[in-house]
Design a protein around this motif. Structure first.
Motif, PDB file in Angstrom:
ATOM      1  N   GLU A  78       0.838  -1.201   0.000  1.00 53.48           N
ATOM      2  CA  GLU A  78       0.000   0.000   0.000  1.00 53.48           C
ATOM      3  C   GLU A  78       0.873   1.251   0.000  1.00 53.48           C
ATOM      4  O   GLU A  78       0.600   2.217  -0.694  1.00 53.48           O
ATOM      5  CB  GLU A  78      -0.929  -0.007   1.230  1.00 53.48           C
ATOM      6  N   PHE A  92     -12.027  15.423  -9.568  1.00 48.80           N
ATOM      7  CA  PHE A  92     -13.197  14.614  -9.881  1.00 48.80           C
ATOM      8  C   PHE A  92     -14.324  15.457 -10.486  1.00 48.80           C
ATOM      9  O   PHE A  92     -14.436  16.651 -10.213  1.00 48.80           O
ATOM     10  CB  PHE A  92     -13.743  13.947  -8.607  1.00 48.80           C
ATOM     11  N   GLN A 100     -16.505  18.421   6.129  1.00 49.60           N
ATOM     12  CA  GLN A 100     -16.311  18.931   7.492  1.00 49.60           C
ATOM     13  C   GLN A 100     -15.117  19.866   7.614  1.00 49.60           C
ATOM     14  O   GLN A 100     -14.803  20.318   8.702  1.00 49.60           O
ATOM     15  CB  GLN A 100     -16.183  17.769   8.491  1.00 49.60           C
ATOM     16  N   TYR A 101     -14.458  20.125   6.484  1.00 50.74           N
ATOM     17  CA  TYR A 101     -13.307  21.027   6.511  1.00 50.74           C
ATOM     18  C   TYR A 101     -13.579  22.264   5.657  1.00 50.74           C
ATOM     19  O   TYR A 101     -14.265  22.179   4.637  1.00 50.74           O
ATOM     20  CB  TYR A 101     -12.060  20.308   5.973  1.00 50.74           C
TER      21      TYR A 101
ATOM     22  N   GLN B 119     -15.451  10.056  -1.368  1.00 45.82           N
ATOM     23  CA  GLN B 119     -14.710  10.562  -0.218  1.00 45.82           C
ATOM     24  C   GLN B 119     -13.449   9.723   0.027  1.00 45.82           C
ATOM     25  O   GLN B 119     -12.388  10.253   0.324  1.00 45.82           O
ATOM     26  CB  GLN B 119     -15.596  10.553   1.032  1.00 45.82           C
ATOM     27  N   ALA B 122     -11.037  10.410  -2.986  1.00 48.04           N
ATOM     28  CA  ALA B 122     -10.365  11.708  -2.896  1.00 48.04           C
ATOM     29  C   ALA B 122      -9.182  11.605  -1.938  1.00 48.04           C
ATOM     30  O   ALA B 122      -8.104  12.142  -2.202  1.00 48.04           O
ATOM     31  CB  ALA B 122     -11.349  12.778  -2.423  1.00 48.04           C
ATOM     32  N   GLY B 123      -9.382  10.897  -0.819  1.00 47.25           N
ATOM     33  CA  GLY B 123      -8.284  10.704   0.125  1.00 47.25           C
ATOM     34  C   GLY B 123      -7.162   9.869  -0.485  1.00 47.25           C
ATOM     35  O   GLY B 123      -5.988  10.185  -0.331  1.00 47.25           O
ATOM     36  N   MET B 128      -3.277   9.517   0.987  1.00 53.00           N
ATOM     37  CA  MET B 128      -3.520   9.192   2.395  1.00 53.00           C
ATOM     38  C   MET B 128      -3.590   7.673   2.596  1.00 53.00           C
ATOM     39  O   MET B 128      -3.947   6.932   1.683  1.00 53.00           O
ATOM     40  CB  MET B 128      -4.842   9.811   2.856  1.00 53.00           C
ATOM     41  N   THR B 129      -3.288   7.251   3.843  1.00 50.31           N
ATOM     42  CA  THR B 129      -3.416   5.828   4.171  1.00 50.31           C
ATOM     43  C   THR B 129      -4.880   5.531   4.498  1.00 50.31           C
ATOM     44  O   THR B 129      -5.670   6.442   4.738  1.00 50.31           O
ATOM     45  CB  THR B 129      -2.577   5.461   5.404  1.00 50.31           C
ATOM     46  N   ARG B 130      -5.206   4.236   4.534  1.00 51.55           N
ATOM     47  CA  ARG B 130      -6.582   3.842   4.872  1.00 51.55           C
ATOM     48  C   ARG B 130      -6.984   4.359   6.248  1.00 51.55           C
ATOM     49  O   ARG B 130      -8.102   4.799   6.457  1.00 51.55           O
ATOM     50  CB  ARG B 130      -6.697   2.316   4.846  1.00 51.55           C
ATOM     51  N   GLN B 132      -5.715   6.965   7.864  1.00 52.84           N
ATOM     52  CA  GLN B 132      -5.892   8.419   7.807  1.00 52.84           C
ATOM     53  C   GLN B 132      -7.237   8.772   7.198  1.00 52.84           C
ATOM     54  O   GLN B 132      -7.941   9.664   7.683  1.00 52.84           O
ATOM     55  CB  GLN B 132      -4.776   9.063   6.970  1.00 52.84           C
ATOM     56  N   ARG B 136      -9.624  10.813   9.555  1.00 55.95           N
ATOM     57  CA  ARG B 136      -9.663  12.244   9.271  1.00 55.95           C
ATOM     58  C   ARG B 136     -10.806  12.653   8.349  1.00 55.95           C
ATOM     59  O   ARG B 136     -11.167  13.819   8.286  1.00 55.95           O
ATOM     60  CB  ARG B 136      -8.330  12.696   8.671  1.00 55.95           C
ATOM     61  N   ILE B 137     -11.340  11.700   7.574  1.00 53.57           N
ATOM     62  CA  ILE B 137     -12.369  12.084   6.605  1.00 53.57           C
ATOM     63  C   ILE B 137     -13.713  11.419   6.907  1.00 53.57           C
ATOM     64  O   ILE B 137     -14.740  12.067   6.975  1.00 53.57           O
ATOM     65  CB  ILE B 137     -11.920  11.718   5.164  1.00 53.57           C
ATOM     66  N   ILE B 138     -13.693  10.101   7.103  1.00 57.09           N
ATOM     67  CA  ILE B 138     -14.943   9.344   7.151  1.00 57.09           C
ATOM     68  C   ILE B 138     -15.645   9.454   8.510  1.00 57.09           C
ATOM     69  O   ILE B 138     -16.846   9.692   8.593  1.00 57.09           O
ATOM     70  CB  ILE B 138     -14.679   7.851   6.824  1.00 57.09           C
ATOM     71  N   LEU B 140     -16.051  11.469  11.191  1.00 60.81           N
ATOM     72  CA  LEU B 140     -16.948  12.547  11.624  1.00 60.81           C
ATOM     73  C   LEU B 140     -18.230  12.582  10.787  1.00 60.81           C
ATOM     74  O   LEU B 140     -19.309  12.870  11.305  1.00 60.81           O
ATOM     75  CB  LEU B 140     -16.220  13.896  11.560  1.00 60.81           C
ATOM     76  N   GLN B 141     -18.096  12.261   9.499  1.00 65.02           N
ATOM     77  CA  GLN B 141     -19.283  12.231   8.643  1.00 65.02           C
ATOM     78  C   GLN B 141     -20.226  11.103   9.065  1.00 65.02           C
ATOM     79  O   GLN B 141     -21.447  11.265   9.036  1.00 65.02           O
ATOM     80  CB  GLN B 141     -18.879  12.039   7.175  1.00 65.02           C
TER      81      GLN B 141
END
Lengths: 259, 218
Positions: A78, A92, A100-101, B119, B122-123, B128-130, B132, B136-138, B140-141
């Motif tokens: 990975e 995209f 949220q940012y 989402q 995009a990360g 980004m790592t899984r 992260q 950091r993204i998923i 809170l949503q």
């Protein structure tokens, strides 16, 4: 030596061949436009370049380094894929901003995480912020840095997304139909920004249905149909003087719209 | 009399609140683990978990309480719960935790699966790592999306704790009912409703505040 060299890329989804034997190359500072009808494989090709899809055949080479070789069956970690895909940036069709940012935070997040991983976040923190603000300024969004995505128009969101992709300093910036989700008025502001990047000789691959824009901005045009590259060359060759019947037919649809 | 009743009900209410709080403490994280299991790519992991969820959601909690409390004694011929009040409370807690973890897991699953693939992608393209991406993204949503169904479920739990009296856990309804036998009055039982109302009212305010706090994004 070409910056990017794509050799014989193949991709199947089940029994359906989405990409067959795609080969092209581009130099640094070039803008390449990929045109073609929906379902011709344009988006899949971009997704392969960004390692969102794994091609079933072919090679992808950047700066002489073979990033992907389908005949090499050794498992890629990975971490390795993450390093490799950073040669590319992707904008995209549906923006995919992080809701949220704020605009600024969207642009800063990935560089911050990368710096944290390197253990150099403290030294780089201020510089990451400055760079993000500059990028948003370049996109004409200096007064929008503290807004959340839902407070921005579609065109503004897409410009934030472009700044976010640029923040990771990709060698090649890919656009997947960047204006297809926007109305004509907002399309204009996004195209202006991309034109500005072309003027600065940003290396870009742009999948688009905006034919007039492709002709104006691209150094090189690729016409795809049914998973094949049917024609490629300068905009003058492909858009103005297509040789294949299918290309003429496709482009005729646009001139009828007056595009 | 009113004072005596109130004191007695408060004692029962303490058990109610204890059962409620401990169930949440264990069921909230356990539910997340179960939800990951129910989304696992491997059928050997996913199918047994789905089976458990089906059993737990498909039978009454009342029945589950009885089976968990009496079952081990009948099948294993041994008392796994220990004796007295504490043993019965422990059995009730286990039944509640398993039951609510399964319901919570489905809420988590719905929340996680409702986040658009874009989402994650995009990360990914930003390197980004899984981990992260999830943190950091998923995350809170997901939290934002599950607060309304979670608050619903948690308020249901407040009232479901009364089922524990079927295995003689002395919660507030038990305390209220005791006055029918001992003093021949029924109003203490009705009076327990006030305790439930106040408690669920407080929770409603709390969840409303959380929803408002998360309202800064869409």
């Amino acid at each position: 030596m070409a910056l990017l060299e794509v050799q014989g890329i193949k991709k199947n989804f089940g029994h359906i061949e989405v990409l067959s034997d795609i080969s092209f190359s581009m130099d640094a500072g070039q803008a390449v436009s990929i045109i073609g009808s929906s379902g011709s494989g344009k988006t899949t090709l971009l997704r392969c370049l960004n390692f969102l899809e794994k091609p079933d055949g072919g090679t992808i080479t950047v700066h002489g380094e073979k990033l992907f070789d389908a005949s090499d069956s050794t498992r890629v970690s990975e971490a390795d894929i993450r390093r490799k895909r950073l040669h590319f940036g992707l904008v995209f069709q549906s923006f995919n901003l992080f809701p949220q940012y704020t605009a600024l935070e969207n642009v800063m997040l990935a560089p911050q995480l990368a710096a944290k991983e390197r253990g150099t976040y403290r030294q780089e923190e201020a510089q990451i912020r400055t760079q993000a603000k500059e990028l948003l300024g370049q996109m004409g969004l200096s007064d929008r840095t503290e807004n959340y995505p839902h407070q921005l128009s579609g065109g503004q969101c897409q410009r934030v997304a472009i700044a976010r992709a640029l923040a990771m300093k990709p060698d090649i910036l890919c656009f997947d139909e960047p204006t297809s989700a926007l109305d004509p008025e907002l399309t204009g502001e996004v195209l202006r920004v991309i034109r500005g990047l072309a003027d600065q000789h940003t290396t870009m691959i742009i999948v688009t249905h905006e034919m007039a824009f492709a002709r104006e901005v691209a150094d090189y045009v690729i016409f795809m149909d049914g998973g094949h590259i049917l024609e490629q060359g300068t905009p003058r060759e492909v858009i103005d003087n297509p040789t294949k019947e299918r290309t003429k037919q496709f482009l005729a649809g646009y001139s009828r719209d007056g595009a | 009399m009113f004072y005596t009743v109130t004191l007695s009900l408060l004692e029962g209410f303490l058990t109610t609140v204890k059962l409620f709080a401990l169930t949440l403490v264990f069921a909230l994280p356990l539910g997340l683990i179960i939800s990951f299991g129910s989304m696992n790519r491997l059928p050997v992991v996913r199918l047994p978990i789905r089976f458990l969820i089906w059993i737990v959601r498909g039978t009454p909690l009342l029945l589950q309480l009885l089976i968990i409390y009496y079952g081990p004694g009948i099948i294993l011929k041994m008392n796994v719960w220990g004796s007295g009040d504490e043993g019965r409370f422990l059995a009730a807690l286990v039944a509640f935790v398993v039951n609510y973890a399964c319901y919570f897991s489905e809420i988590y699953r719905g929340g996680i699966q409702s986040i658009p693939v874009g989402q994650y992608e995009a990360g990914q393209v930003l390197g980004m790592t899984r981990t992260q991406i999830f943190r950091r993204i998923i995350l809170l949503q997901v939290i934002k999306r599950i607060v309304p169904p979670m608050s619903n479920e948690i308020i249901t739990l407040v009232k479901d704790t009364s089922l524990a009296r079927v295995i003689a856990v002395y919660e507030i309804i038990w305390s209220g009912q005791a006055f029918i036998k001992s003093a021949g009055i029924i109003w203490p039982l009705f009076y327990t409703g006030v305790f439930y109302l106040v408690f669920s009212g407080l929770l409603t305010v709390l969840f409303h505040t959380i929803e408002k706090k998360l309202g800064f994004f869409r």
